[in-house]
Scaffold this motif. Sequence first.
Motif, PDB file in Angstrom:
ATOM      1  N   GLU A 397      19.928  20.235 -17.670  1.00 59.43           N
ATOM      2  CA  GLU A 397      20.316  21.111 -16.821  1.00 59.43           C
ATOM      3  C   GLU A 397      20.740  20.842 -15.567  1.00 59.43           C
ATOM      4  OE1 GLU A 397      20.381  24.492 -17.041  1.00 59.43           O
ATOM      5  OE2 GLU A 397      20.029  24.246 -19.218  1.00 59.43           O
ATOM      6  N   GLU A 398      20.510  19.427 -15.178  1.00 60.15           N
ATOM      7  CA  GLU A 398      20.809  18.877 -14.097  1.00 60.15           C
ATOM      8  C   GLU A 398      22.018  18.101 -14.154  1.00 60.15           C
ATOM      9  OE1 GLU A 398      17.734  16.105 -12.458  1.00 60.15           O
ATOM     10  OE2 GLU A 398      16.430  17.994 -12.197  1.00 60.15           O
ATOM     11  N   GLY A 399      22.684  17.943 -15.309  1.00 61.08           N
ATOM     12  CA  GLY A 399      23.687  17.415 -15.567  1.00 61.08           C
ATOM     13  C   GLY A 399      23.823  15.914 -15.490  1.00 61.08           C
ATOM     14  N   LYS A 400      22.732  15.311 -15.437  1.00 63.94           N
ATOM     15  CA  LYS A 400      22.319  13.726 -15.338  1.00 63.94           C
ATOM     16  C   LYS A 400      22.315  12.971 -16.743  1.00 63.94           C
ATOM     17  CE  LYS A 400      22.562  14.268 -10.916  1.00 63.94           C
ATOM     18  NZ  LYS A 400      23.761  13.976 -10.088  1.00 63.94           N
ATOM     19  N   ALA A 401      21.875  13.669 -17.709  1.00 62.58           N
ATOM     20  CA  ALA A 401      21.621  12.801 -18.911  1.00 62.58           C
ATOM     21  C   ALA A 401      21.840  13.720 -20.055  1.00 62.58           C
ATOM     22  CB  ALA A 401      19.978  12.693 -19.009  1.00 62.58           C
ATOM     23  N   PHE A 402      22.308  13.153 -21.308  1.00 60.15           N
ATOM     24  CA  PHE A 402      22.675  13.743 -22.721  1.00 60.15           C
ATOM     25  C   PHE A 402      21.419  14.342 -23.125  1.00 60.15           C
ATOM     26  CE2 PHE A 402      25.673  10.211 -22.499  1.00 60.15           C
ATOM     27  CZ  PHE A 402      26.833  10.837 -22.183  1.00 60.15           C
ATOM     28  N   GLN A 403      21.768  15.626 -23.831  1.00 56.07           N
ATOM     29  CA  GLN A 403      20.546  16.078 -24.464  1.00 56.07           C
ATOM     30  C   GLN A 403      20.229  15.433 -25.736  1.00 56.07           C
ATOM     31  OE1 GLN A 403      21.399  20.357 -25.418  1.00 56.07           O
ATOM     32  NE2 GLN A 403      20.834  20.994 -23.625  1.00 56.07           N
ATOM     33  N   SER A 404      21.214  14.712 -26.449  1.00 54.00           N
ATOM     34  CA  SER A 404      20.935  13.991 -27.364  1.00 54.00           C
ATOM     35  C   SER A 404      21.687  12.542 -27.314  1.00 54.00           C
ATOM     36  CB  SER A 404      21.822  14.574 -28.852  1.00 54.00           C
ATOM     37  OG  SER A 404      21.667  13.816 -29.965  1.00 54.00           O
ATOM     38  N   LEU A 405      20.880  11.480 -27.772  1.00 56.37           N
ATOM     39  CA  LEU A 405      21.487  10.099 -27.345  1.00 56.37           C
ATOM     40  C   LEU A 405      22.688   9.943 -28.377  1.00 56.37           C
ATOM     41  CD1 LEU A 405      18.281   8.087 -27.031  1.00 56.37           C
ATOM     42  CD2 LEU A 405      19.859   8.878 -25.353  1.00 56.37           C
ATOM     43  N   THR A 406      22.878  10.688 -29.559  1.00 55.23           N
ATOM     44  CA  THR A 406      23.981  10.347 -30.308  1.00 55.23           C
ATOM     45  C   THR A 406      24.904  11.572 -30.401  1.00 55.23           C
ATOM     46  OG1 THR A 406      22.690  11.221 -32.412  1.00 55.23           O
ATOM     47  CG2 THR A 406      22.800   8.840 -31.679  1.00 55.23           C
ATOM     48  N   LEU A 407      26.327  11.361 -30.667  1.00 54.84           N
ATOM     49  CA  LEU A 407      27.033  12.664 -30.635  1.00 54.84           C
ATOM     50  C   LEU A 407      26.994  13.516 -31.924  1.00 54.84           C
ATOM     51  CD1 LEU A 407      29.634  13.979 -29.147  1.00 54.84           C
ATOM     52  CD2 LEU A 407      31.021  12.279 -30.881  1.00 54.84           C
ATOM     53  N   THR A 408      26.934  14.738 -31.595  1.00 54.28           N
ATOM     54  CA  THR A 408      26.363  15.828 -32.762  1.00 54.28           C
ATOM     55  C   THR A 408      27.508  16.455 -33.244  1.00 54.28           C
ATOM     56  OG1 THR A 408      26.133  17.403 -31.397  1.00 54.28           O
ATOM     57  CG2 THR A 408      23.993  16.113 -31.826  1.00 54.28           C
ATOM     58  N   ALA A 409      27.545  16.774 -34.388  1.00 55.28           N
ATOM     59  CA  ALA A 409      28.742  17.524 -35.004  1.00 55.28           C
ATOM     60  C   ALA A 409      29.137  18.743 -34.385  1.00 55.28           C
ATOM     61  CB  ALA A 409      28.396  17.913 -36.591  1.00 55.28           C
ATOM     62  N   GLU A 410      28.189  19.377 -33.661  1.00 57.42           N
ATOM     63  CA  GLU A 410      28.292  20.680 -32.739  1.00 57.42           C
ATOM     64  C   GLU A 410      29.327  20.484 -31.726  1.00 57.42           C
ATOM     65  OE1 GLU A 410      25.584  19.827 -34.104  1.00 57.42           O
ATOM     66  OE2 GLU A 410      25.440  21.208 -35.957  1.00 57.42           O
ATOM     67  N   GLU A 411      29.075  19.191 -31.153  1.00 60.25           N
ATOM     68  CA  GLU A 411      29.824  18.807 -29.884  1.00 60.25           C
ATOM     69  C   GLU A 411      31.294  18.405 -30.092  1.00 60.25           C
ATOM     70  OE1 GLU A 411      26.321  16.900 -27.484  1.00 60.25           O
ATOM     71  OE2 GLU A 411      26.892  15.789 -29.057  1.00 60.25           O
ATOM     72  N   MET A 412      31.534  18.175 -31.499  1.00 61.46           N
ATOM     73  CA  MET A 412      32.961  17.831 -31.711  1.00 61.46           C
ATOM     74  C   MET A 412      33.690  19.098 -31.964  1.00 61.46           C
ATOM     75  SD  MET A 412      32.531  14.883 -34.557  1.00 61.46           S
ATOM     76  CE  MET A 412      31.500  13.371 -34.111  1.00 61.46           C
ATOM     77  N   LEU A 413      35.090  19.086 -31.284  1.00 58.64           N
ATOM     78  CA  LEU A 413      36.027  20.239 -31.291  1.00 58.64           C
ATOM     79  C   LEU A 413      37.155  20.158 -32.095  1.00 58.64           C
ATOM     80  CD1 LEU A 413      35.795  20.943 -27.264  1.00 58.64           C
ATOM     81  CD2 LEU A 413      34.214  21.683 -28.933  1.00 58.64           C
ATOM     82  N   ASP A 414      36.935  19.645 -33.387  1.00 57.82           N
ATOM     83  CA  ASP A 414      38.006  19.516 -34.299  1.00 57.82           C
ATOM     84  C   ASP A 414      38.070  20.510 -35.446  1.00 57.82           C
ATOM     85  OD1 ASP A 414      35.889  18.252 -35.547  1.00 57.82           O
ATOM     86  OD2 ASP A 414      37.037  16.578 -36.545  1.00 57.82           O
ATOM     87  N   LYS A 415      37.089  21.274 -35.073  1.00 49.86           N
ATOM     88  CA  LYS A 415      36.632  22.493 -36.105  1.00 49.86           C
ATOM     89  C   LYS A 415      38.006  23.465 -36.177  1.00 49.86           C
ATOM     90  CE  LYS A 415      32.958  23.301 -34.457  1.00 49.86           C
ATOM     91  NZ  LYS A 415      32.539  22.387 -33.706  1.00 49.86           N
ATOM     92  N   LYS A 416      38.535  23.827 -37.040  1.00 51.65           N
ATOM     93  CA  LYS A 416      39.477  24.871 -37.526  1.00 51.65           C
ATOM     94  C   LYS A 416      39.192  26.340 -36.679  1.00 51.65           C
ATOM     95  CE  LYS A 416      41.732  22.582 -41.199  1.00 51.65           C
ATOM     96  NZ  LYS A 416      42.022  22.752 -42.393  1.00 51.65           N
ATOM     97  N   ASP A 417      37.943  26.489 -36.469  1.00 56.13           N
ATOM     98  CA  ASP A 417      37.682  27.954 -36.141  1.00 56.13           C
ATOM     99  C   ASP A 417      37.784  28.000 -34.523  1.00 56.13           C
ATOM    100  OD1 ASP A 417      35.464  26.070 -35.958  1.00 56.13           O
ATOM    101  OD2 ASP A 417      34.205  27.679 -35.140  1.00 56.13           O
ATOM    102  N   LYS A 418      38.056  29.192 -33.917  1.00 56.00           N
ATOM    103  CA  LYS A 418      38.453  29.486 -32.753  1.00 56.00           C
ATOM    104  C   LYS A 418      37.285  28.875 -31.683  1.00 56.00           C
ATOM    105  CE  LYS A 418      41.813  33.115 -32.756  1.00 56.00           C
ATOM    106  NZ  LYS A 418      42.280  34.305 -32.133  1.00 56.00           N
ATOM    107  N   GLN A 419      37.540  28.293 -30.662  1.00 52.57           N
ATOM    108  CA  GLN A 419      36.704  27.740 -29.628  1.00 52.57           C
ATOM    109  C   GLN A 419      36.377  28.716 -28.252  1.00 52.57           C
ATOM    110  OE1 GLN A 419      35.416  24.762 -30.219  1.00 52.57           O
ATOM    111  NE2 GLN A 419      36.396  24.912 -32.448  1.00 52.57           N
TER     112      GLN A 419
END
Length: 780
Positions: A397-419
């Motif tokens: 919430e403070e924008g200072k740290a990642f919620q997850s230490l590793t990149l998750t599939a949900e964070e990738m924007l290469d899916k074909k559905d509309k963003q």
Amino acid sequence: MFCCSSTTWVTLAAVTTFALIVADHAGADPTAADAVSRATFFETRIQPLITEHCSACHSRKPGRKLKGGLSMDDPREVLQGGDSGPAIVPGHPQQSLLMQAIRWEDDDLQMPPKKRLTNAVVESFARWVRSMEPAKSDDVAADKGNELYDLTKARRHWAFRPLAKSTTPSVKDDARVRTPIDRYVLARLDASGLSLSPDADRATLIRRASLDVIGLPPTPAEVEAFVEDASPDAYEKLVDRLLASPHYGERWGRHWLDLARYADSAGFHDDLDRPNAWRYRDYVIDSLNADKPYGQFIREQVAGDELAPQSVEAWIATGFQRNGPSNENNVAPGFREQYRLDQLDGIVSTIGTVFMGVTLGCARCHDHKTDPFRQQDYYAVLAVFNSSLYVDRRLDEEGKAFQSLTLTAEEMLDKKDKQKPTNKPSAMALTDKSAKPRTTHLLYRGSPQMRGPVVQPALPAALAHFAPVRFQALGNRARTTGLRLAFANWIASPDNALTWRVLANRLWQHHFGRGIVATPDNFGYSGDAPSHPALLDYLAQQLIASGGRLKPVHKQIMMSSVYRQASTPTTIGLKQDAPNRWLWRMPKRRLEAEVIRDSILRASGNLNVKLGGPGIKPRIAHEVIDQSQRNKWPVVEDERPQHWRRSVYIYIKRQLRMPMLELFDAPTSSTSCAKRPVSTVPTQALTLLNGYFVNKQSRYFALRVMAEAGDDPADQVRHAIRVALGREATTQEASEGASYVSRQRRYHQAAGKSKRETDKWALGDYCVVLFNSSQFVYVD
């Protein structure tokens, strides 16, 4: 596959014809024996393989299929190729699409698709391609006949040479030398029979320095203190104070945001909001205020995720590559690869112009027409970025740290559905999809349907001599390819003279209105030559010596006599050098759109100096907002302090730009802007005369002057000029201004206003006049 029908070429004569056509196409002059030998090899070895493995899909014969637009029913069609371009490069198996396909080098092009050919069969095809004689001279030799692509000549071009170790020149007037910069300029003036102008007066100098460094005019108290400071280091203390101000990052950050294509929305049809784009803007401002080394600044923006994988700031920095317009929600399924390549082109082109001052993007569809860059060079750089994709990394919430230490599939924007844009805290970033580099092809005419040979990551050949680089995948244990970091290290290398020349030129440009090179985004053959080449190299070397920190070089420029001279023209100067290319006087410059607005707020006393955070949305006339159903903007009837922050924090919506900023030439942010145009049009004067914002702030300015100067019109005029123009009023200005205010008082009194309202509106009218004056919107 690339093949022909088994019933097409059945005689040795026909096959010999094929061999002769290929040889003729390649520019060779084979003997009859050569042709017969190739024809025999084709007939006895290659034709049966084509019949067995390929002809079912690549023939125009009835009952056959024609996939990929490629037929081999006729020998000429083999050389013409199909949708992916020529299938064969005579004499060069490694460059031939045919060989890349049957070797399964590309995951997207594997032929035959169901069963891989044996090594012996593949080698037979390679032998066949090798037998087709290429042109007698290879590409390097051919380039020697084409001066444009001659690498020896290219590396003699002034911008592509190593930095010159020059001796500081001697000059006639040593008394005017305050820094080594002066010697370089004075030497050129001496050769032209010119000299520097006298120093500017102190009031002019502090206004110039303040507007240059922090983008705000000095207060009357600051002007008075500087004018009366008799100490020999008074000016140096002023420069140090300005460079230490947090407003420095806001001012110079805006210059960088022009280059970076920064905006808070995506543009195109939907113009989707980017609720977290402001984090990149704040990263730029904070980096400049901290005087971050430029090499680190480059590495973070090109490859921050690889440089510091656990750093939120480093990931946010890669937003540099996300800033351009995007249109993910309106890409037809059949055009997704074209769209992906268009987005990558924005990255490659922007990195080329911003960091290296070269128009590499012009080589996307063909060899560069004016610079020594082949299409191969473009795709070699594209290969560095070809594995990249957009991500939105979730933050706390403070924008200072990642919620997850590793990149998750949900964070990738290469899916074909509309963003849909997320309002949750996130880092709008770029990273690689995996550690395995994507195969990159040269694309004829820039089209993904016309694929040529595979291209490996590499530097543009004309620039590869500056510093070594090793493009090597990091391996399976890595999350990314490492290619962008290797490229960023090369750009940022102290040995890369081009990078530091480009940066030195940008600093000079924003202090003097014109760079030493007048084409700041084009250091190639078609760009302008430097007016002071030795000075440019000296400044570049000073940047390197400072560890890439900008502030020491700012200070050296501002401490020079060249910077401190007056802007008054002289007869001999206008006669010898009317454009002022040799800097015999300080150029007079119009303020940028944001500085004009901020200066008005400063004068009125309403400037809100809060730093950072999401963008603000000041008032836009409802007539403008009502014209669009898609470009939503809050209806603001009357602005409040939250709307009066500095203009760098105004929310930039690509399809709904702030009218006042647009009128005064703020860039569109669709492309990188290295040098803003300076237009003079009637609507600018009308905006400063009749606009809501100007008139509203003029009334506040009047109330401020009334509180600080009393009721006497002459005193009010004198104080208003001190605040708005940073100097004392002349006797004539005080007299004429007082007469005007008195006349306006009578006018407003006759309209039935109260005394206080009468005084406010009358003085406010005079404040509008000051905001419309050339002395307010220009800096000497």
